[in-house]
Scaffold this active site. Structure first.
Site, PDB file in Angstrom:
ATOM      1  N   CYS A 196       7.531  -3.648   1.220  1.00 16.67           N
ATOM      2  CA  CYS A 196       7.867  -2.972   2.616  1.00 16.67           C
ATOM      3  C   CYS A 196       8.862  -2.010   2.302  1.00 16.67           C
ATOM      4  CB  CYS A 196       8.150  -3.667   3.601  1.00 16.67           C
ATOM      5  SG  CYS A 196       8.168  -3.260   5.332  1.00 16.67           S
ATOM      6  N   HIS A 216       4.257  -8.160   3.713  1.00 22.69           N
ATOM      7  CA  HIS A 216       5.154  -9.169   3.177  1.00 22.69           C
ATOM      8  C   HIS A 216       4.419 -10.450   2.251  1.00 22.69           C
ATOM      9  CE1 HIS A 216       8.772  -7.277   5.011  1.00 22.69           C
ATOM     10  NE2 HIS A 216       7.949  -6.853   5.680  1.00 22.69           N
ATOM     11  N   GLU A 232       6.057 -12.851   1.020  1.00 22.84           N
ATOM     12  CA  GLU A 232       6.983 -14.014   0.997  1.00 22.84           C
ATOM     13  C   GLU A 232       6.995 -14.650   2.281  1.00 22.84           C
ATOM     14  OE1 GLU A 232       9.382 -10.578   2.732  1.00 22.84           O
ATOM     15  OE2 GLU A 232       7.689 -10.626   1.400  1.00 22.84           O
TER      16      GLU A 232
END
Length: 525
Positions: A85, A180, A182
């Protein structure tokens, strides 16, 4: 065994709410990683000898020159780099690309189409279309986008609103992802991170509970030698794991002090003393300080003031006991990695707002003159639990719901009185017991009862009476940063309510909290 922390993966933090989540995902792979601020010193960086670097997301925009940038020398380090990002955007700008604010922002779910071949994303997809296109379901959270690639980079994926949703310079092992990986909403996120961390960075995967314990024991013995260690044992997960770890490492050199504040859960003091004292054979000095705490809290209703008083009183009681133990040289604490990250101010937000004071922040008086021992300071909470299980602690103890340091003091929304604490203790125990009976306890993240300082009319037999109100709270969350109220079955809640009203004298009404976080916090105070 080699040093587990040799050549760690580094995560440079630009202030993302997900930075710690990145680290937890990496640790889940068995890879040791550390979080540092984005402006890390070059000499410190070289001493760490990392195997690769992840640049986190962040709330800033790279379209303003004054906002955070990665150290320029990082791009000449020769190490594999992954920008996520904001991390991708600053990488693009610093290496000669362009980033602009987007008229069409992306927040939430997005469908990602892969471009050709890349080492990072090759053979990772959620589905393949009839034309052979590979798609990924990902989570986006951005208002800016890369509009021009830096020299040497290629596009590796796109979305409808972000034609450059991922980029790569394979020759220099530099990668950028606008989404993202994660977060769990990106279904293949863990595989993508594993591809970078394990396959591209060649990180060691020896970070396991067994190895963590072995290294911790060796380090404790090396540090402490034959000297004695003092630990404040609360019965919480962190101090319990520290107690078990120290006991295995140094045996009778460990002395624990357990302070009963009068604000603990039902039978908690007895359970802690039984488990660690009688069962494990650890020397425990038990102090009943209920009167001291209740006296200090008399007349106080402000939540912040209650927290400070409880913390200050705990330190006074602990200090008084510690001063009697002249042979002690070390003070052990259950500091964990999120505490270290926060106290080191790795967040890029310099002006932080104090939401709630923690009763143990600030430590114990310097007059103790003890050396500090923090054997789990490099572990996240989930790793602490895994280590606890490996050490043989009971599953129910290791996976017990969080309990605030000030205890019931911040679940009584009034002046703290013994009458209120006793009522709340019993109501809370019934709620937790029924959650276990219904096999719901481990399906929710945290559950507890709250004492409300209002009286409500009730009918008991032929008479009317005014008694207190108990509110039940249960939430589901991944990281406790956000939470949803748990939709417990109505018949279950009815059963709990009936038991509390019938079995706990002084309660006439039970309510259920259906507030999420945000806007509410999980605890009421």
């Amino acid at each position: 065994m080699n040093d587990l922390k040799k050549s760690p993966l580094l995560i440079l933090d630009f202030g993302s709410q997900y930075t710690q989540l990145i680290a937890r995902r990496v640790r889940e792979m068995g890879v040791y990683c550390e979080i540092y601020p984005y402006h890390i010193n070059h000499e410190q960086f070289k001493k760490l000898n990392p195997c690769g670097v992840i640049l986190s997301g962040g709330p800033s925009t790279v379209t303003h020159d004054a906002n955070p940038r990665a150290p320029q020398w990082l791009f000449d380090s020769g190490l594999p780099l992954l920008g996520i990002c904001y991390g991708m955007q600053t990488m693009a700008v610093q290496l000669g690309g362009q980033v602009h604010s987007s008229a069409l922002r992306e927040f939430g779910y997005a469908e990602l189409r892969l471009h050709g071949h890349s080492q990072l994303l090759n053979n990772i997809e959620d589905r393949i279309l009839a034309d052979g296109s590979a798609l990924l379901d990902v989570w986006m959270s951005h208002g800016d986008k890369v509009t021009e690639l830096p020299p040497g980079f290629k596009i590796i994926c796109e979305t409808r609103n972000a034609p450059i949703a991922g980029m790569a310079d394979e020759s220099r092992q530099m990668y950028g992802l606008q989404f993202h990986p994660e977060v769990t909403h990106t279904l293949q996120g863990l595989r993508i991170l594993q591809r970078f961390v394990v396959d591209i960075c060649k990180a060691s995967t020896d970070w396991t509970p067994e190895h963590i314990i072995d290294e911790a024991i060796n380090k404790i013995r090396e540090q402490v030698g034959t000297e004695k260690v003092l630990l404040g044992l609360s019965g919480g997960v962190d101090s319990s794991v520290v107690a078990a770890l120290l006991h295995r490492a140094i045996g009778e050199q460990l002395v624990c002090v357990f302070v009963d504040t009068g604000l603990l859960r039902l039978n908690e003091a007895e359970q802690v003393l039984s488990m660690f004292g009688r069962h494990m054979g650890i020397r425990i000095i038990a102090v009943n300080a209920e009167d001291k705490f209740l006296t200090a809290l008399k007349g106080v209703t402000c939540p912040e003031e209650k927290r400070k008083i409880i913390g200050r009183t705990f330190i006074e009681v602990f200090d008084e006991e510690a001063q009697k133990l002249t042979e002690i040289k070390w003070l052990a604490q259950g500091t964990i990695y999120p505490d270290v990250i926060e106290s080191a101010a790795t967040s890029t937000n310099d002006a932080a707002v104090v939401i709630k004071s923690h009763h143990n922040v600030g430590g114990l008086p310097d007059t103790l003159n003890l050396k500090l021992l923090e054997p789990i300071r490099e572990l996240f909470k989930d790793e602490v639990r895994q280590v606890g299980l490996e050490l043989g602690l009971p599953h129910d103890m290791v996976y017990r719901h969080p309990f605030p340091g000030p205890g019931l003091g911040v679940r009584i929304l009034a002046e703290v009185k013994k009458e209120y604490a006793d009522i709340l203790r019993k109501a809370d125990a019934i709620f937790i017991e029924e959650l276990h009976n219904a096999q719901l306890y481990h399906k929710i993240s945290q559950a507890f009862a709250v004492f409300l300082p209002v009286k409500s009319v009730g009918v008991m037999g032929d008479g009317r009476r005014y008694d207190y109100v108990i509110c039940l709270r249960a939430v589901e969350t991944v990281d406790f940063m956000t939470a949803h109220w748990s939709q417990l079955p109505w018949d279950f809640l009815g059963k709990v309510s009936n038991r509390i009203i019938n079995e706990v004298e002084g309660v006439s009404r039970v309510t259920y909290d259906i507030s999420g976080k945000p806007p509410a916090t999980i605890e009421w105070e």
